[in-house]
Enzyme design. Structure first.
Site, PDB file in Angstrom:
ATOM      1  CG  ASP A  37      76.990  24.206  75.156  1.00 60.94           C
ATOM      2  OD1 ASP A  37      76.563  24.622  74.060  1.00 60.94           O
ATOM      3  OD2 ASP A  37      76.307  24.273  76.206  1.00 60.94           O
ATOM      4  N   GLY A 130      70.280  35.306  79.821  1.00 65.53           N
ATOM      5  CA  GLY A 130      71.573  34.727  79.453  1.00 65.53           C
ATOM      6  C   GLY A 130      72.373  34.247  80.648  1.00 65.53           C
ATOM      7  CB  SER A 134      65.878  27.210  82.410  1.00 64.92           C
ATOM      8  OG  SER A 134      66.897  27.429  81.476  1.00 64.92           O
ATOM      9  CD  GLU A 166      67.111  24.003  79.164  1.00 64.71           C
ATOM     10  OE1 GLU A 166      67.305  23.937  80.389  1.00 64.71           O
ATOM     11  OE2 GLU A 166      67.257  25.036  78.520  1.00 64.71           O
ATOM     12  CG  ASP A 178      73.405  27.107  80.230  1.00 66.80           C
ATOM     13  OD1 ASP A 178      74.549  27.483  79.906  1.00 66.80           O
ATOM     14  OD2 ASP A 178      72.381  27.430  79.607  1.00 66.80           O
TER      15      ASP A 178
HETATM   16  C1  GLA Z   1      72.345  28.501  76.242  1.00 64.04           C
HETATM   17  C2  GLA Z   1      72.413  26.978  76.281  1.00 64.04           C
HETATM   18  C3  GLA Z   1      73.866  26.493  76.460  1.00 64.04           C
HETATM   19  C4  GLA Z   1      74.803  27.153  75.460  1.00 64.04           C
HETATM   20  C5  GLA Z   1      74.588  28.670  75.407  1.00 64.04           C
HETATM   21  C6  GLA Z   1      75.387  29.320  74.322  1.00 64.04           C
HETATM   22  O1  GLA Z   1      72.700  29.040  77.480  1.00 64.04           O
HETATM   23  O2  GLA Z   1      71.630  26.466  77.333  1.00 64.04           O
HETATM   24  O3  GLA Z   1      73.910  25.086  76.361  1.00 64.04           O
HETATM   25  O4  GLA Z   1      74.667  26.572  74.195  1.00 64.04           O
HETATM   26  O5  GLA Z   1      73.217  29.001  75.235  1.00 64.04           O
HETATM   27  O6  GLA Z   1      76.741  29.149  74.533  1.00 64.04           O
END
Ligand code: GLA
Length: 390
Positions: A37, A130, A134, A166, A178
């Site tokens: 991203d 993961g 947040s 963030e 996210d």
């Molecule tokens: C975290 C970050 C996202 C993305 C993922 C990996 O979740 O917040 O922006 O970069 O890692 O794909």
């Protein structure tokens, strides 16, 4: 008790009356397009049926007072102390409070009304897993302040404000995936975002597959610096490749053939990181075609390749994630399995034939426990709506 009932009851307990509003903002699981991203690539997440729930009312004072049910902690801060990152008594804000305070700061920077609020929140998105706990908190608070502030922004704009909080306040240089997934999720639909243009569409989730999340229970702190280092490696690759390819602004602009031709110019570590990104962007483009054709076998293979690449090139896996993935890949009904999110711990995502989902889940839990000695948590998730006022 449901999380909604919990936050309402806790709000009554702490503030002596019912909350005026409740919002819900989901976590996410990403199927493909990992660590792309922030390289202008494409991502394929779903918002999941696990979320942050926030009960709130406008405060009578200038202090925003928040109770984090899961931590049994409370904090007060005001718009005046946001830049100092301190609470009402002048103490530095604890890490958990940086997320709501960061949202308030980003909204203030954008010139939006941010009335002080009293709030109580809880979440069943495990932290550091993961699954974007947040971003779920950020999207819940953006929506809360929108509700009280009387302004109205489209979900993508709200996502960008959460990302700013963030990046600039919490200090994690994350991409938009996210917050986007938490803000824009749709029931039973997969999201497809172009992280450069921010154009997005939704696709139906094939009805004969299940998306299964397997939590290793190993936790990481995203603020640890490894994430920011990966991003810096990608930026270094672009700087070096630009000597030959002056028009490029991100790794999105480099196709695999061109990359292979120029790869030897990059330091070894930078080359590995960049190769993951270039190949992952190609995988995510291919994935959309396979989904449209309903070819889950080939789609699943892309997930497996993605895991190998995150393990060997991007080096964000850990042994427990590798174990979870290799057990999953050996089981009947599994199309594909890989770590999801930033890595360094947390969950895997598994695409599995729906009629085998229950047997797969039990066998995966047993297989993982035999090999690691720890019981994992495994659940079949459904794609949910994005952040909403209940
Ligand atoms: C975290 C970050 C996202 C993305 C993922 C990996 O979740 O917040 O922006 O970069 O890692 O794909």
């Amino acid at each position: 008790m449901s999380l909604q009932a919990t936050v309402i009851a806790k709000f009554r307990e702490h503030f002596g009356e019912a909350p005026a509003h409740v919002v819900r903002a989901p976590g996410r699981v990403n199927l493909l397009g990992e660590h792309v991203d922030y390289n202008d690539g494409f991502v394929l997440p779903i918002a999941i049926d696990r979320a942050t729930w926030l009960a709130f009312s406008r405060s009578d004072t200038d202090q925003t007072t928040l109770r984090a049910v899961d931590l049994s902690e409370e904090i007060s801060f005001s718009s005046a102390t946001l830049s100092a990152k301190t609470d009402a008594t002048g103490k530095p804000l604890p890490t958990w409070a940086l997320y709501p305070a960061g949202v308030m700061w980003a909204l203030k920077e954008a010139g939006l009304a941010i009335p002080a609020l009293s709030g109580v929140y809880t979440s069943d998105v495990p932290q550091g897993s993961g699954l974007s706990s947040s971003a779920a908190v950020e999207m819940a608070f953006v929506l809360a302040w929108q509700t009280l502030g009387g302004w109205n922004l489209p979900p993508m704009e709200r996502a960008l404000l959460g990302k700013k909080a963030e990046n600039k306040y919490v200090g994690v240089n994350s991409g938009i995936m996210d917050q986007f997934a938490s803000a824009c999720g749709e029931q039973d639909r997969l999201l497809h975002l172009d992280c450069r243009s921010l154009e997005w569409q939704t696709l139906p989730l094939p009805s004969d597959i299940a998306i299964i999340v397997a939590d290793t229970k190993m936790r990481r702190a995203l603020t640890s610096g490894e994430y920011n280092r990966r991003r810096a490696n990608c930026e270094e690759a672009v700087r070096i490749l630009r000597e030959e390819l002056p028009g490029i602004t991100s790794l999105r602009d480099v196709d695999l053939e061109t990359f292979n031709r120029l790869a030897s110019r990059l330091p070894e570590r930078v080359e590995k990181r960049a190769r993951h990104v270039v190949e992952e962007i190609e995988r995510s483009v291919h994935a959309i075609l396979l989904l449209e054709q309903g070819d889950m076998v080939e789609f699943g293979k892309l997930l497996n390749q993605c895991h190998a690449s995150l393990r060997d090139l991007y080096e964000v896996s850990i042994p427990e994630l590798d174990t979870m993935v290799s057990v999953a890949q050996s089981l009947p009904g599994c199309y594909g399995a890989r770590l999801t999110g930033a890595g360094f711990g947390g969950c895997t995502v598994n695409v599995v034939a729906r009629e085998q989902a229950d047997a797969f889940s039990s066998a995966l839990a047993a297989g993982y426990e035999v090999q690691t000695g720890f019981p994992p948590e495994i659940y079949i998730c459904s794609a949910s709506r994005g952040a909403e006022l209940i």
